[in-house]
Motif scaffolding. Structure first.
Motif, mmCIF file in Angstrom:
data_model
loop_
_atom_site.group_PDB
_atom_site.id
_atom_site.type_symbol
_atom_site.label_atom_id
_atom_site.label_comp_id
_atom_site.label_asym_id
_atom_site.label_seq_id
_atom_site.Cartn_x
_atom_site.Cartn_y
_atom_site.Cartn_z
ATOM 1 N N ILE A 266 0.855 -1.196 0.000
ATOM 2 C CA ILE A 266 0.000 0.000 0.000
ATOM 3 C C ILE A 266 0.887 1.240 0.000
ATOM 4 O O ILE A 266 1.978 1.229 0.583
ATOM 5 N N ALA A 267 0.423 2.268 -0.685
ATOM 6 C CA ALA A 267 1.070 3.590 -0.649
ATOM 7 C C ALA A 267 0.164 4.454 0.225
ATOM 8 O O ALA A 267 -0.979 4.742 -0.148
ATOM 9 N N ILE A 268 0.657 4.804 1.427
ATOM 10 C CA ILE A 268 -0.122 5.629 2.359
ATOM 11 C C ILE A 268 0.259 7.080 2.097
ATOM 12 O O ILE A 268 1.431 7.463 2.250
ATOM 13 N N MET A 269 -0.704 7.892 1.611
ATOM 14 C CA MET A 269 -0.402 9.283 1.266
ATOM 15 C C MET A 269 -0.777 10.187 2.442
ATOM 16 O O MET A 269 -1.894 10.124 2.945
ATOM 17 N N ILE A 270 0.186 10.987 2.865
ATOM 18 C CA ILE A 270 0.055 11.761 4.096
ATOM 19 C C ILE A 270 0.153 13.253 3.800
ATOM 20 O O ILE A 270 1.015 13.680 3.020
ATOM 21 N N ARG A 271 -0.773 14.017 4.354
ATOM 22 C CA ARG A 271 -0.768 15.467 4.198
ATOM 23 C C ARG A 271 -0.600 16.110 5.579
ATOM 24 O O ARG A 271 -0.785 15.448 6.604
ATOM 25 N N ARG A 272 -0.347 17.424 5.591
ATOM 26 C CA ARG A 272 -0.363 18.172 6.834
ATOM 27 C C ARG A 272 -1.806 18.261 7.312
ATOM 28 O O ARG A 272 -2.740 18.301 6.510
ATOM 29 N N LYS A 273 -2.020 18.343 8.628
ATOM 30 C CA LYS A 273 -3.390 18.346 9.159
ATOM 31 C C LYS A 273 -4.153 19.595 8.705
ATOM 32 O O LYS A 273 -5.383 19.619 8.682
ATOM 33 N N ASP A 274 -3.408 20.667 8.302
ATOM 34 C CA ASP A 274 -4.125 21.888 7.853
ATOM 35 C C ASP A 274 -4.476 21.824 6.363
ATOM 36 O O ASP A 274 -4.948 22.806 5.795
ATOM 37 N N TRP A 275 -4.256 20.670 5.739
ATOM 38 C CA TRP A 275 -4.676 20.521 4.336
ATOM 39 C C TRP A 275 -6.201 20.574 4.294
ATOM 40 O O TRP A 275 -6.882 19.844 5.036
ATOM 41 N N PRO A 276 -6.787 21.468 3.485
ATOM 42 C CA PRO A 276 -8.224 21.781 3.629
ATOM 43 C C PRO A 276 -9.184 20.703 3.114
ATOM 44 O O PRO A 276 -10.390 20.827 3.308
ATOM 45 N N HIS A 277 -8.670 19.650 2.453
ATOM 46 C CA HIS A 277 -9.630 18.678 1.872
ATOM 47 C C HIS A 277 -9.771 17.440 2.770
ATOM 48 O O HIS A 277 -8.780 16.983 3.356
ATOM 49 N N PRO A 278 -10.982 16.868 2.853
ATOM 50 C CA PRO A 278 -11.180 15.683 3.707
ATOM 51 C C PRO A 278 -10.452 14.463 3.135
ATOM 52 O O PRO A 278 -10.206 14.419 1.916
ATOM 53 N N PRO A 279 -10.126 13.468 3.973
ATOM 54 C CA PRO A 279 -9.447 12.264 3.489
ATOM 55 C C PRO A 279 -10.276 11.551 2.416
ATOM 56 O O PRO A 279 -11.510 11.571 2.453
ATOM 57 N N HIS A 280 -9.592 10.914 1.479
ATOM 58 C CA HIS A 280 -10.226 10.126 0.416
ATOM 59 C C HIS A 280 -10.909 8.903 1.060
ATOM 60 O O HIS A 280 -10.473 8.384 2.083
ATOM 61 N N GLU A 281 -11.972 8.392 0.404
ATOM 62 C CA GLU A 281 -12.741 7.285 1.009
ATOM 63 C C GLU A 281 -11.912 6.000 1.149
ATOM 64 O O GLU A 281 -12.244 5.096 1.902
#
Ligand code: DWN
Ligand code: ZN
Length: 420
Positions: A266-281
């Motif tokens: 699996i490729a786990i894609m990680i953003r900063r918590k202030d990234w404005p879009h909700p996590p992908h389903e």
């Protein structure tokens, strides 16, 4: 050479040092044992018969009863494992195809102008990125031999583990990285919290994306692939455990993509918590599939011993019929399989492998000689066990002549089968 590991590196369970750790009578927190492969050599310790081996260490898989993370009971010193590292990212069609699927998945999240890779090996993935419109790339790898090879092919690489120093060197080359990739290295790292502190140094941009690719615990469990259990792989990750780890960091899981490479990753894609879009389903979908992973890990031990027994009997039957057997793919996985089955040269005469640095050396523990791939047709053994089973279709395809001359393949995972 190694030290004991006794607390969960994802959620901190059984961490005795933490000040708020309260040991109630009879409720001592302990990681649970799920598979014990005994005292084993280091899986990539391929040496010439005149060279001294790195040594042996306990190979025991534990599991955290809280978050379900499977992890080894020891941590072998990284310098012993990685200083002169024989594994080179495969330049196979399978791997090229994977790189293109991975870059496509990354482009679902971002259009990277640059990329820093942690554990960049010989720079193969970064070279692929550069050839596919990622303008600036930079590598970090602890293996001097591999970093030298990468720099020789113009992929700028700093020698060292990922830490404050190498993060700063990388940023002096790419000041505001928009993409950091760590392929099959995160589970080789012991101090995950330090990794996240150093990753934060690189995450100055709001659009920052980190992509951490690892073998997927659910695939390992489904396939019974115990041969993925070796001293480099300190942890066997699933999404829920990563979510536990990120709780106390400035990061969140944004998307998870699944790939067939290395038996299922699996490729786990990680953003900063202030990234404005909700996590992908895909994130929630994985976490739901990982329900009761603790119970699934407990079934893993039974499936693993069934696989060991089936390969063992397949090879012993062949020998009793006077047949000859070789191996194909001197992978780290092959070392685990050979030692778990107790095979020696009388069972498996040699192992063919395309890696120049492994040819002429011996498989750790079994001392089975590693030779070039041409030996398959020169010696023409009756059977060839494909230890690099994650590349089985490509290996079978490129060796059609072997079958035409009467050879048969034994593919040991996910169940032991003879082809054709
Ligand atoms: O995590 C890791 C994974 C990503 O790679 C590292 N810890 C170590 C390594 O594990 P491995 O050694 O099990 O990886 P591979 O890529 O499954 O090893 C394949 C072996 O097979 C290599 O030694 C190359 C060899 N090979 C070959 O001889 N002919 C591979 C192919 C495709 C071939 O055609
Ligand atoms: Zn845990």
């Amino acid at each position: 050479m190694y030290r004991l590991h006794s607390h969960c590196r994802a959620c901190g369970y059984a961490r005795k040092a933490s000040p708020d750790y309260i040991k109630k009578e009879g409720s001592v927190e302990k990681l649970m044992e799920i598979l014990d492969l005994g005292i084993q050599p280091l899986a990539n310790d391929f040496k010439k018969y005149t060279d001294e081996h790195a040594g042996y260490a306990p190979l025991k898989l534990l599991m955290c009863p809280r978050c379900g993370l499977a992890q080894l009971s020891v941590v072998v010193e990284p310098a012993i494992l990685y200083k002169d590292y024989p594994y080179v990212t495969s330049r196979s069609a399978t791997m090229e195809n994977h790189f293109s699927m991975l870059l496509h998945a990354i482009r679902l999240e971002t259009q990277p102008l640059n990329c820093i890779e942690i554990g960049s090996n010989d720079g193969h993935f970064l070279e692929f990125c550069q050839n596919h419109n990622v303008l600036k790339v930079f590598g970090i790898d602890p293996a001097e031999n591999l970093a030298t090879a990468a720099n020789e092919s113009m992929i700028r690489t700093v020698v060292g583990e990922f830490n404050k120093r190498t993060a700063e060197v990388a940023m002096s080359n790419i000041p505001c990285p928009d993409l950091v990739v760590a392929r099959h290295v995160f589970c080789h790292i012991n101090e995950w919290n330090l990794f996240m502190v150093d990753l934060e140094r690189l995450a100055s941009e709001e659009r920052f994306l980190a992509v951490i690719e690892v073998p997927y615990a659910l695939d390992m469990i489904a396939n019974g692939s115990f041969d993925q259990v070796y001293h480099e792989h300190l942890s066997y990750l699933h999404v829920g455990a990563m979510a536990h780890l990120l709780e106390h960091t400035p990061f969140k899981i944004q998307r998870v993509e699944h790939f067939p490479i290395h038996g299922g990753s699996i490729a786990i894609m990680i953003r900063r918590k202030d990234w404005p879009h909700p996590p992908h389903e895909s994130v929630q979908r994985c976490i739901q599939r990982e329900e009761s992973i603790q119970g699934k890990w407990l079934e893993f031990a039974a499936k693993s011993s069934a696989l060991m027994c089936s390969l063992e009997s397949q090879v012993i039957n062949a020998k009793q019929l006077g047949k000859s057997v070789c191996g194909y793919g001197a992978s780290a996985k092959s070392t685990v399989f050979l030692n778990a089955c107790g095979f020696k040269r009388k069972d498996i005469q040699f192992i063919c492998d395309s890696t120049k640095q492994k040819q002429g050396r011996l498989s750790p523990g079994s001392d089975i000689p590693i030779v070039d791939e041409g030996a398959l047709l020169r010696e023409l053994p009756d059977y060839a066990v494909i230890f690099a089973h994650n590349f089985a279709s490509e290996i079978i395809q490129k060796n059609e002549r072997y079958v035409e001359l009467g050879g048969k393949w034994i593919v040991p995972v996910p169940e032991c089968k003879v082809l054709p």
